[in-house]
Design a protein around this motif. Sequence first.
Motif, PDB file in Angstrom:
ATOM      1  N   ILE A  76       8.385 -16.050  41.168  1.00 43.36           N
ATOM      2  CA  ILE A  76       7.320 -15.095  41.580  1.00 43.36           C
ATOM      3  C   ILE A  76       6.788 -15.932  42.620  1.00 43.36           C
ATOM      4  O   ILE A  76       6.116 -17.533  41.804  1.00 43.36           O
ATOM      5  CB  ILE A  76       6.018 -13.876  40.806  1.00 43.36           C
ATOM      6  N   ASP A  77       6.834 -15.484  43.890  1.00 44.56           N
ATOM      7  CA  ASP A  77       6.007 -16.944  44.815  1.00 44.56           C
ATOM      8  C   ASP A  77       3.599 -15.819  44.605  1.00 44.56           C
ATOM      9  O   ASP A  77       3.403 -15.112  45.418  1.00 44.56           O
ATOM     10  CB  ASP A  77       5.930 -15.911  46.455  1.00 44.56           C
ATOM     11  N   TRP A  78       3.637 -17.172  44.291  1.00 50.93           N
ATOM     12  CA  TRP A  78       2.185 -17.038  44.181  1.00 50.93           C
ATOM     13  C   TRP A  78       1.426 -17.870  45.356  1.00 50.93           C
ATOM     14  O   TRP A  78       0.087 -17.881  45.009  1.00 50.93           O
ATOM     15  CB  TRP A  78       1.544 -18.311  42.842  1.00 50.93           C
ATOM     16  N   ARG A  79       1.737 -18.179  46.393  1.00 52.79           N
ATOM     17  CA  ARG A  79       1.022 -18.384  46.824  1.00 52.79           C
ATOM     18  C   ARG A  79       0.051 -17.831  47.478  1.00 52.79           C
ATOM     19  O   ARG A  79      -1.035 -18.392  47.393  1.00 52.79           O
ATOM     20  CB  ARG A  79       2.237 -19.186  48.093  1.00 52.79           C
TER      21      ARG A  79
ATOM     22  N   LYS B 219      -7.222 -17.211  43.273  1.00 52.90           N
ATOM     23  CA  LYS B 219      -7.316 -16.928  42.743  1.00 52.90           C
ATOM     24  C   LYS B 219      -7.579 -17.341  40.972  1.00 52.90           C
ATOM     25  O   LYS B 219      -7.822 -16.277  39.948  1.00 52.90           O
ATOM     26  CB  LYS B 219      -7.161 -15.093  42.434  1.00 52.90           C
ATOM     27  N   LEU B 220      -6.183 -18.065  41.034  1.00 54.86           N
ATOM     28  CA  LEU B 220      -5.330 -18.505  39.978  1.00 54.86           C
ATOM     29  C   LEU B 220      -6.223 -20.706  39.466  1.00 54.86           C
ATOM     30  O   LEU B 220      -6.035 -20.759  40.409  1.00 54.86           O
ATOM     31  CB  LEU B 220      -4.263 -18.318  39.504  1.00 54.86           C
TER      32      LEU B 220
ATOM     33  N   GLN C 298       3.376 -23.818  37.375  1.00 56.88           N
ATOM     34  CA  GLN C 298       3.934 -24.872  36.750  1.00 56.88           C
ATOM     35  C   GLN C 298       3.342 -25.972  35.497  1.00 56.88           C
ATOM     36  O   GLN C 298       4.470 -26.169  34.660  1.00 56.88           O
ATOM     37  CB  GLN C 298       4.373 -26.443  37.996  1.00 56.88           C
ATOM     38  N   ALA C 299       2.276 -25.037  34.941  1.00 58.76           N
ATOM     39  CA  ALA C 299       1.649 -25.215  33.580  1.00 58.76           C
ATOM     40  C   ALA C 299       2.576 -25.136  32.112  1.00 58.76           C
ATOM     41  O   ALA C 299       2.219 -24.788  31.261  1.00 58.76           O
ATOM     42  CB  ALA C 299       0.299 -25.540  33.524  1.00 58.76           C
TER      43      ALA C 299
ATOM     44  N   LEU D  17      -5.098  -9.533  40.675  1.00 55.23           N
ATOM     45  CA  LEU D  17      -3.801  -9.449  40.671  1.00 55.23           C
ATOM     46  C   LEU D  17      -3.518  -7.913  41.626  1.00 55.23           C
ATOM     47  O   LEU D  17      -3.974  -6.780  41.368  1.00 55.23           O
ATOM     48  CB  LEU D  17      -3.301  -9.980  39.755  1.00 55.23           C
ATOM     49  N   PRO D  18      -2.652  -7.569  42.610  1.00 55.64           N
ATOM     50  CA  PRO D  18      -1.993  -6.494  42.351  1.00 55.64           C
ATOM     51  C   PRO D  18      -1.484  -6.088  42.045  1.00 55.64           C
ATOM     52  O   PRO D  18      -0.590  -6.627  40.986  1.00 55.64           O
ATOM     53  CB  PRO D  18      -1.045  -6.958  43.842  1.00 55.64           C
TER      54      PRO D  18
END
Length: 365
Positions: free
Chosen positions: A258-261, A266-267, A272-273, A290-291
């Motif tokens: 998923i594209d988290w950019r 907000k996170l 990568q964790a 989140l949406p």
Amino acid sequence: MTDGFHNIIPDSGSTYADKYQYFHSHWQGHVGASREAILQGAAQATGSSVTILGAGDCKEIPLVELLHRFEFVNLVDVDEPSLARVIATLSTEQQQRVRIIIKDLTGGAMQTLTEAAVGIIERSSAAGQACQGLIELYETIELKDSVADDWRDLQSGYVVTSVVASQLLQHPEHWIGQQFKAKFDKSPGELQEYKYAKAKLELHLRMFAQHARLIAWLAQGGLAYWSCDVRQELVMGKLSPPHAQQLGLQMTEYLRGIDWRVLKPKLAVDPQAGGHFTAYLTAQIGKQLLPVSLELEIIEYMVSAAQALDPGVTLDLVGGELEGFFAPGLEPVGEKSTWLWHIYPSNFYRGGVHQVEAWLLRSLI
């Protein structure tokens, strides 16, 4: 003695309303599917009235559309404040064609249950004694069919009962558990888990059969819509440690795609964790970070992945298929509809996702 039954009524209605208000967007799939299915049944029904059992505040009931289709609508519930909120949203002309009926759908059984349970708890000097008394109460309480003359005016060509039957015992039992814990600092299930769960389930099944007979009697040869949440779709505590670890790895790989950019500011944990990110993210769902569309996608992926690892990760709520309660008074008209109800998204991995079954039925009475 405390009147337990009437103490829990305001809590059940307001809790439901508050949950809907907070998770409004998450519930839209359930609300939309419910309204569509109810209207499909209404289009095939005859008669001038429709009776809605356990109407509450009609979140998933297309009340205005039903008023276009029927001359009169009967709203039946024991929760008077919720019904009052519904009436306040209608025009004067519409209000004149809606009848409010304050009734306990169990024919007084839940009032008897809560009052007797409080008496057992108050009289018991030890938790074990109280627990055994509650088990015997669940096993022996009498359920009478609600077909007396004061129900006769509610007979209609179309009867609707939407996600009500599973709630009939849930709120009283939860309230009884609270009273028990307040006195003994533990729940009844901690003392005799199997026997207590078995007694509750058997009472629940008897109540479902009673509800089916009431539906058939009120519809009198007409049609009925019956929907119910039949099971919880993900209960993580039922997964074995190896399956839980495998699910975590699958979710990590899925989330990395998923594209988290846009969302990353907000996170607090980097994607990568690995498993730490998965655990953190699932804990954020339902907190309006989140949406909603993404949250629902994540939930449904995790539900499917968990069930693929172990079908037993679900928790049955009604002792089997809803269809098992139809005979001898009801027969299906067409096939059942099913959908997921994200009733409590922030608790989705501990049973917050429910599977709903919906049927259009014909009364054989």
